[in-house]
Design an enzyme around this catalytic site. Structure first.
Site, PDB file in Angstrom:
ATOM      1  N   ARG A  11       0.823  -1.212   0.000  1.00 48.91           N
ATOM      2  CA  ARG A  11       0.000   0.000   0.000  1.00 48.91           C
ATOM      3  C   ARG A  11       0.859   1.265   0.000  1.00 48.91           C
ATOM      4  O   ARG A  11       0.523   2.260  -0.657  1.00 48.91           O
ATOM      5  CB  ARG A  11      -0.902  -0.005   1.244  1.00 48.91           C
ATOM      6  CG  ARG A  11      -1.864   1.163   1.285  1.00 48.91           C
ATOM      7  CD  ARG A  11      -2.846   1.034   2.423  1.00 48.91           C
ATOM      8  NE  ARG A  11      -3.805   2.125   2.418  1.00 48.91           N
ATOM      9  CZ  ARG A  11      -4.104   2.854   3.482  1.00 48.91           C
ATOM     10  NH1 ARG A  11      -3.546   2.599   4.646  1.00 48.91           N
ATOM     11  NH2 ARG A  11      -4.976   3.835   3.387  1.00 48.91           N
TER      12      ARG A  11
ATOM     13  N   HIS B 284       0.661   4.716  -2.353  1.00 49.14           N
ATOM     14  CA  HIS B 284       0.551   6.073  -1.809  1.00 49.14           C
ATOM     15  C   HIS B 284       1.760   6.926  -2.184  1.00 49.14           C
ATOM     16  O   HIS B 284       1.632   8.116  -2.421  1.00 49.14           O
ATOM     17  CB  HIS B 284       0.382   6.029  -0.291  1.00 49.14           C
ATOM     18  CG  HIS B 284      -1.008   5.683   0.136  1.00 49.14           C
ATOM     19  ND1 HIS B 284      -1.679   6.363   1.117  1.00 49.14           N
ATOM     20  CD2 HIS B 284      -1.856   4.738  -0.295  1.00 49.14           C
ATOM     21  CE1 HIS B 284      -2.897   5.845   1.277  1.00 49.14           C
ATOM     22  NE2 HIS B 284      -3.024   4.848   0.433  1.00 49.14           N
TER      23      HIS B 284
ATOM     24  N   VAL C 128       1.315  10.353  -5.065  1.00 50.04           N
ATOM     25  CA  VAL C 128       1.500  11.712  -4.541  1.00 50.04           C
ATOM     26  C   VAL C 128       2.959  12.136  -4.768  1.00 50.04           C
ATOM     27  O   VAL C 128       3.860  11.513  -4.224  1.00 50.04           O
ATOM     28  CB  VAL C 128       1.159  11.754  -3.035  1.00 50.04           C
ATOM     29  CG1 VAL C 128       1.209  13.188  -2.521  1.00 50.04           C
ATOM     30  CG2 VAL C 128      -0.207  11.142  -2.761  1.00 50.04           C
TER      31      VAL C 128
ATOM     32  N   ASN D  68      -6.314  10.729   8.866  1.00 54.45           N
ATOM     33  CA  ASN D  68      -5.142   9.860   9.033  1.00 54.45           C
ATOM     34  C   ASN D  68      -5.070   8.783   7.949  1.00 54.45           C
ATOM     35  O   ASN D  68      -5.994   8.045   7.711  1.00 54.45           O
ATOM     36  CB  ASN D  68      -5.303   9.235  10.428  1.00 54.45           C
ATOM     37  CG  ASN D  68      -4.091   8.484  10.841  1.00 54.45           C
ATOM     38  OD1 ASN D  68      -3.547   7.728  10.071  1.00 54.45           O
ATOM     39  ND2 ASN D  68      -3.675   8.706  12.072  1.00 54.45           N
TER      40      ASN D  68
ATOM     41  N   HIS E 194      -5.819  -5.542  -2.937  1.00 56.89           N
ATOM     42  CA  HIS E 194      -6.717  -5.745  -1.794  1.00 56.89           C
ATOM     43  C   HIS E 194      -7.024  -7.224  -1.560  1.00 56.89           C
ATOM     44  O   HIS E 194      -7.861  -7.552  -0.733  1.00 56.89           O
ATOM     45  CB  HIS E 194      -8.005  -4.925  -1.960  1.00 56.89           C
ATOM     46  CG  HIS E 194      -7.805  -3.455  -1.741  1.00 56.89           C
ATOM     47  ND1 HIS E 194      -8.825  -2.537  -1.799  1.00 56.89           N
ATOM     48  CD2 HIS E 194      -6.683  -2.728  -1.458  1.00 56.89           C
ATOM     49  CE1 HIS E 194      -8.348  -1.319  -1.571  1.00 56.89           C
ATOM     50  NE2 HIS E 194      -7.049  -1.400  -1.372  1.00 56.89           N
TER      51      HIS E 194
END
Ligand code: HEM
Ligand SMILES: *[C@@H]1O[C@H](CO)[C@@H](O)[C@H](O)[C@H]1NC(C)=O
Ligand SMILES: *[C@@H]1O[C@H](CO)[C@@H](O)[C@H](O)[C@H]1NC(C)=O
Ligand SMILES: *[C@@H]1O[C@H](CO)[C@@H](O)[C@H](O)[C@H]1NC(C)=O
Ligand SMILES: *[C@@H]1O[C@H](CO)[C@@H](O)[C@H](O)[C@H]1NC(C)=O
Ligand SMILES: *[C@@H]1O[C@H](CO)[C@@H](O)[C@H](O)[C@H]1NC(C)=O
Length: 336
Positions: free
Chosen positions: A72, A76, A80, A104, A202
C-alpha cells in the site's frame, strides 16, 4: 494545480520515450531523462535484494499482516509527488507531511523501511534511494504472500517535498465511484485495466474497522446496510467490527483468503463482497467488470498483468539522474 504538476511530469516522461527512440540525435535529452533500469544497483549494492527480502521475511514470520502495508505504501508514494519516497518523510515543525494527512492515512510499518535502510547504509552507504526501497519492498510483500515475481525497475531518486494537502487531494477516497477512480488513475497515466489490476492488491491486508463501517452501520436512516453490499457479508462485518468501534480493530480486505495473494478478491467482487465502495464499484461498471471477470476466472492472467501494472505505477513522476537526492535517513530530507 497539483494534478497539473503531475500531468506535466508525465508529458516529460513521454518525451523521454521519444528521445530514446531518436537516441543518436538527442543524446543530450536522453542524459537528462535517464530511464529506470532493473540492474541499476547490481555493481554498487549487490546485496540489496537479499537485504530487502530477508528483512521482510523475518517480519512476516512474526506477523503475517506486516507485508501488505508495504504494498500500500508504494501506491501512496507513487500517487503523490511521484514515486520519490515522499510518503516516508516525517512531519516537521514547519510541515505536515503526507503520512500525517487528515484524515489519518493509516499507513503502517515504516519501521521495516527504516530497518532495511539502516542495513543498506552499512552495506552500501548513500547509494540506494528510499523510493527504490519501497518499490522493492512492495514486490517482496507480493512474492512472499504467494503472488507473482518480477524484476523491479530501479534508479529513482528521493524527493524533498511531502505535503499532507497533496495526499488529501490526490489519493482516491473509499467512496469513489468507478468514474472518479478511472479519472484519478488516468491523471497519472494509468488505464482502466491498471485500476482493476492494481486494486487486486486488496487480496491481502487489513482495513481499520472505522474505515469500513459506513457500508454496514448507519448507511442511511432506515437501513444501516449499503444495498450494494452482500447482506451476509455485511452482517459478518458487523460481528467482526462491533459497536462501539474499537479504533485499533482491523478487518481483512479479502474475507476468504486474507493473507494469500491470489484472485479471490475478484471473485469476492462478483458476489458483492468488495469492502469499500471503490472496490465494489469495479464490478458494476462494464468498463472495469470485463477485467474483474477475466481475473476472477484466470489467475495466470492476473499474475501476468499485475507486475506490468506495478512497473507502470513505479514510473509515475520519478526523479532520476541529477534531480532529487539519496536520502541518508528515509524519514528526513538531507541537510543542504
Ligand atoms: C483504487 C483506490 C484505492 C482506495 C480507495 C484504497 C483504499 C484503501 C483503504 C481505505 C485501506 C484500509 C486502510 C486502513 O484502514 O488501515 C486500504 C488498504 C490497502 N490497500 Fe488500498 N486503496 C486503493 C487502491 C490500492 C492500490 C492501487 C494498492 C496497491 C497497489 C492498494 C493496496 C492496499 C493494501 C495492500 C492494503 C492493506 C494495508 C494494510 O494491511 O495495512 N490499494 N486501501
Ligand atoms: C521553520 O521555519 C522557520 C522560519 O521560516 C525557520 O527559521 C526554521 O528553521 C524552520 N524550521 C525547520 C525545522 O525547518
Ligand atoms: C494515525 O492516528 C493514530 C491514532 O490517532 C496514531 O496512533 C497514528 O500515529 C497516526 N498515524 C499517522 C501516520 O499519522
Ligand atoms: C435506505 O436504504 C434502503 C436499502 O437500500 C432503501 O430501501 C431505503 O429507501 C433507504 N432510505 C433512505 C431514507 O434513503
Ligand atoms: C452473498 O454471498 C454469498 C456467499 O457468502 C453468495 O452465495 C450470495 O450469492 C451473495 N449474494 C449476492 C447478492 O451477491
Ligand atoms: C489465461 O491467461 C493466460 C495468460 O494471459 C492465457 O495464456 C490463457 O490462455 C488464459 N486461459 C484461459 C482459459 O483463457
Amino acid at each position: 494545480m497539483d494534478r497539473y504538476f503531475v500531468v506535466m511530469k508525465l508529458r516529460k516522461r513521454s518525451k523521454c520515450v521519444l528521445a530514446a527512440g531518436l537516441l543518436f540525435l538527442l543524446t543530450a535529452t536522453v542524459g537528462k531523462c535517464q530511464v529506470l533500469r532493473t540492474d541499476f544497483y547490481s555493481s554498487t549494492c549487490p546485496t540489496l535484494n537479499t537485504i530487502v527480502a530477508t528483512t521482510i521475511a523475518s517480519h512476516l514470520s512474526k506477523d503475517i499482516t506486516s507485508g501488505a502495508p508495504l504494498l500500500r505504501m508504494f501506491f501512496h508514494d507513487c500517487f503523490v509527488q511521484g514515486c520519490d519516497g515522499s510518503v516516508l518523510i516525517d512531519s516537521t515543525a514547519n510541515n505536515t507531511a503526507e503520512k500525517n494527512a487528515e484524515p489519518n492515512q493509516t499507513l503502517r510499518q515504516f519501521n521495516i523501511i527504516d530497518e532495511i535502510k539502516a542495513q543498506l547504509e552499512k552495506a552500501c552507504p548513500r547509494v540506494v534511494s528510499c523510493a527504490d526501497i519501497i518499490a522493492l519492498a512492495a514486490r517482496e510483500a507480493v512474492v512472499q504472500s504467494g503472488g507473482p515475481s518480477w524484476n523491479v525497475e530501479l534508479g529513482r531518486r528521493d524527493g524533498r517535498i511531502s505535503r499532507a494537502s497533496d495526499a488529501l487531494t490526490l489519493l482516491p477516497p473509499t467512496r469513489s465511484d468507478s468514474q472518479s477512480l478511472i479519472d484519478d488513475f488516468e491523471t497519472i497515466g494509468l488505464s482502466v485495466q491498471d485500476l482493476v489490476t492494481l486494486s487486486g492488491a486488496h487480496t491481502i491486508g487489513r482495513a481499520h474497522c472505522f474505515a469500513t463501517v459506513r457500508r454496514y452501520i448507519g448507511f442511511n436512516s432506515t437501513n444501516g446496510i449499503d444495498p450494494t453490499l452482500n447482506l451476509t457479508y455485511a452482517l459478518q462485518l458487523r460481528r467482526l467490527c462491533p459497536l462501539p468501534i474499537n479504533m485499533q480493530a482491523r478487518v481483512a480486505l479479502d474475507p476468504v483468503t486474507p493473507n494469500l495473494f491470489d484472485t479471490q478478491y475478484y471473485r469476492d467482487l462478483l458476489v458483492n463482497k468488495g469492502i469499500f465502495t471503490s472496490d465494489s464499484t469495479l464490478a458494476s461498471d462494464e468498463r472495469s467488470l470485463v477485467f474483474v471477470r477475466e481475473y476472477a476466472a484466470n489467475q495466470s492472467s492476473f499474475f501476468e498483468q499485475f507486475p506490468l501494472a506495478m512497473i507502470r505505477l513505479g514510473q509515475v513522476g520519478v526523479k532520476t539522474g541529477a534531480s532529487g537526492e539519496i536520502r541518508k535517513k528515509c524519514r528526513v530530507v538531507n541537510k543542504l
